[in-house]
Every structure is written in structure tokens, then in C-alpha cells.
Design a protein around this motif. Structure first.
Motif, mmCIF file in Angstrom:
data_model
loop_
_atom_site.group_PDB
_atom_site.id
_atom_site.type_symbol
_atom_site.label_atom_id
_atom_site.label_comp_id
_atom_site.label_asym_id
_atom_site.label_seq_id
_atom_site.Cartn_x
_atom_site.Cartn_y
_atom_site.Cartn_z
ATOM 1 N N HIS A 118 -3.433 -11.737 29.148
ATOM 2 C CA HIS A 118 -3.237 -11.391 30.784
ATOM 3 C C HIS A 118 -2.951 -10.236 31.044
ATOM 4 O O HIS A 118 -3.398 -9.727 32.153
ATOM 5 N N GLN A 119 -2.311 -9.298 30.307
ATOM 6 C CA GLN A 119 -2.072 -7.831 30.502
ATOM 7 C C GLN A 119 -3.062 -6.977 30.503
ATOM 8 O O GLN A 119 -3.607 -6.035 31.515
ATOM 9 N N VAL A 120 -4.081 -7.303 29.371
ATOM 10 C CA VAL A 120 -5.155 -6.462 29.382
ATOM 11 C C VAL A 120 -6.302 -6.846 30.448
ATOM 12 O O VAL A 120 -6.807 -5.991 31.061
ATOM 13 N N LEU A 121 -6.089 -8.118 30.965
ATOM 14 C CA LEU A 121 -7.095 -8.593 31.942
ATOM 15 C C LEU A 121 -6.760 -7.814 33.312
ATOM 16 O O LEU A 121 -7.652 -7.398 34.203
ATOM 17 N N HIS A 122 -5.293 -7.675 33.458
ATOM 18 C CA HIS A 122 -4.877 -7.003 34.689
ATOM 19 C C HIS A 122 -5.133 -5.356 34.694
ATOM 20 O O HIS A 122 -5.610 -4.899 35.719
#
Length: 284
Positions: free
Chosen positions: A266-270
Motif C-alpha cells: 500500500h505504501q509503495v503503491l502510494h
């Protein structure tokens, strides 16, 4: 339909991000030897709303693609419904779904739009979210590839699947693959001091074992293994700054059962500065 024959699907909405995503999707389809399907989801909110200007977005995008890639098999269609739900349904027969990180309804404070996040959590195949997709909509195409494909490897099933996707991408594009494994053990545990050197050696051996079959399958792909003792997200985001694409499993080894998208993914995607390929297994 076998996984190898499933098409690449790209969602369009008329935004610059979608146009860049279309170019990425066409490039992916050609390099992976698949057909391309252009999908436009049309939300009709009332019987009197004039939506005639939007009805040919998918057809127009497909026409542009045929000019760029004359030999590529391209189809297009418009479906009525919420874009995220339409694309999830389309993903049932896809090998890959591609979207821009923010569509025409995106807010600058939301780095990945709701469609991209929903797909990353619910799609039935891998999802490629193209950050800064407007960069790829310029006149120079295709761009030369120099940066590596970076893959996050943590021993989970999704990460193992992502490693295979990463090697295929690196081989198709003629670039190196960087395999990144991290761990983080803050403080002391059970009254014993951590052993960073021993843990690093063990992590290196685990990573080498996971890379071995893929190195044998793709002997021409240069591989750079990297093991880091630090929190996962910062080192991944730093690696993404110098990557052509970042590949990560939808759920890592520490994910809870039933979690559709892990916190690290989720963090990487953001926050990643490059396109992010979220590895979700294709059924069948």
C-alpha cells in the motif's frame, strides 16, 4: 484461456494519466506477446445527462495504438458502471490490468486514485499502476530503457510470483533485475542481542535460493541481489527512484489472513516514483 494468452487491459478516462497508461499498456502487450483491450467505464448518473462526447474514448485510444503498434491486436469497448468495478470484472479474463495513478477525478493529495487502489486489492490478475503517466504521453516514444526492474522479495507466495513477473519484464526489455530483501528488528528481543551479521548472511542465502530457478530460466538477465537491514518502505522507495518498474507482491509474508493488500505494498503503491506492478495471481 491459459494465463499466457490472457490480454493486457488498460482503463481510459480521457485524462493525461490514462493516455500515458495506454502507451505503457501497448508496450507491455507487444513485449509480452499479448493482445490489448482498451476499456472505458461510463458512469451515467441520470437519464438526461449528455455523455455523447465520452462514448468514443476507448475507440479513439485503440485507433491511436494501432498507429503506434501496427502489428498489435487491439480491441476496445465501453461499459456502463463504476470504473473500479468494471475493471475488476474485466480482470477475470486478463493477464495484466494497467491504469494511471490518478484519473480525471483525482486529487493532488491522493497519490494513487481510488481505481488503482481498488484494483490492487481486488483484481484477479497483476495490476500495473503507472505513476507520473503524463510523462509517458509525450512525443518521444518508445523511450530508451536503462533503469532496472526492481523486485521486492520476502519469501511470500505473492513475492515469489512477482519475482517471475519481474524476470519476464527484465528479459523483455533487456535491462537488469535488482532483487531487494529487507528485514527490521528494532531493539532487543527476549533479552538477547540481535545478530545483524548472521541475519544478513541468512537473508542472503534465502534470497539466492529464491533467485536460483529464475536465473536458470533467464540466463541473459543481469541480476543484482541486495539485502538490507532496515525498515522496508524507505529502502524500497529509494530503490524505486532509480527503477523502470517496481514489482511487489500484493501481500507480504507478514500479512494477515484475509488481507487483500498488505501495508508495505500500500505504501509503495502510494509513494513510488515509478510504475508499480502489484503481483496478484491469475486464476487457472
Amino acid at each position: 484461456m491459459t494465463a499466457e494468452r490472457r490480454p493486457v487491459i488498460v482503463g481510459v478516462d480521457g485524462s493525461p494519466a490514462a493516455f500515458g497508461a495506454v502507451r505503457w499498456a501497448a508496450d507491455e502487450a507487444v513485449r509480452l506477446g499479448r493482445s490489448l483491450r482498451v476499456v472505458h467505464a461510463l458512469e451515467v448518473y441520470g437519464p438526461y445527462e449528455d455523455v455523447s462526447d465520452e462514448r468514443d474514448l476507448a475507440h479513439d485510444a485503440a485507433t491511436e495504438i494501432r498507429h503506434w503498434q501496427p502489428g498489435l491486436e487491439v480491441s476496445s469497448g465501453t461499459w456502463h458502471g463504476e470504473p473500479a468495478r468494471v475493471l475488476v470484472e474485466q480482470s477475470r479474463t486478463a493477464g495484466l490490468v494497467v491504469v494511471g495513478s490518478r484519473g480525471s477525478g483525482g486529487f493532488h493529495s491522493l497519490l494513487v486514485g481510488s481505481v488503482g487502489l481498488h484494483l490492487a486489492a481486488h483484481a484477479h490478475c497483476p495490476v500495473l499502476v503507472v505513476h507520473h503517466a503524463e510523462w509517458w504521453a509525450g512525443p518521444e516514444w518508445p523511450l530508451p530503457y536503462r533503469e532496472p526492474i526492481v523486485v521486492a522479495v520476502d519469501g511470500s507466495h505473492d513475492a515469489a510470483y512477482g519475482l517471475g513477473l519481474g524476470f519476464a519484464e527484465a528479459a523483455a526489455r533487456g535491462v537488469a533485475l535488482h532483487a531487494l530483501r529487507t528485514w527490521h528488528e528494532p531493539g532487543h528481543r527476549w533479552g538477547r542481542s540481535p545478530d545483524p551479521a548472521g541475519r544478513a548472511a541468512a537473508a542472503g542465502r534465502e534470497l539466492a535460493a529464491e533467485l536460483e530457478p529464475w536465473r536458470a530460466k533467464y540466463p541473459d538477465v543481469p541480476v543484482v541481489p541486495r539485502v538490507a537491514h532496515c525498515p522496508s518502505v524507505p529502502v524500497m522507495l529509494e530503490a524505486a527512484r532509480h527503477a523502470l518498474m517496481f514489482v511487489i507482491g500484493a501481500r507480504g509474508r507478514g500479512g494477515f489472513e484475509g488481507m487483500l493488500l498488505g501495508s508495505v505494498a500500500h505504501q509503495v503503491l502510494h509513494h513510488a516514483d515509478c510504475p508499480v506492478l502489484v503481483a496478484r495471481r491469475t486464476p487457472g
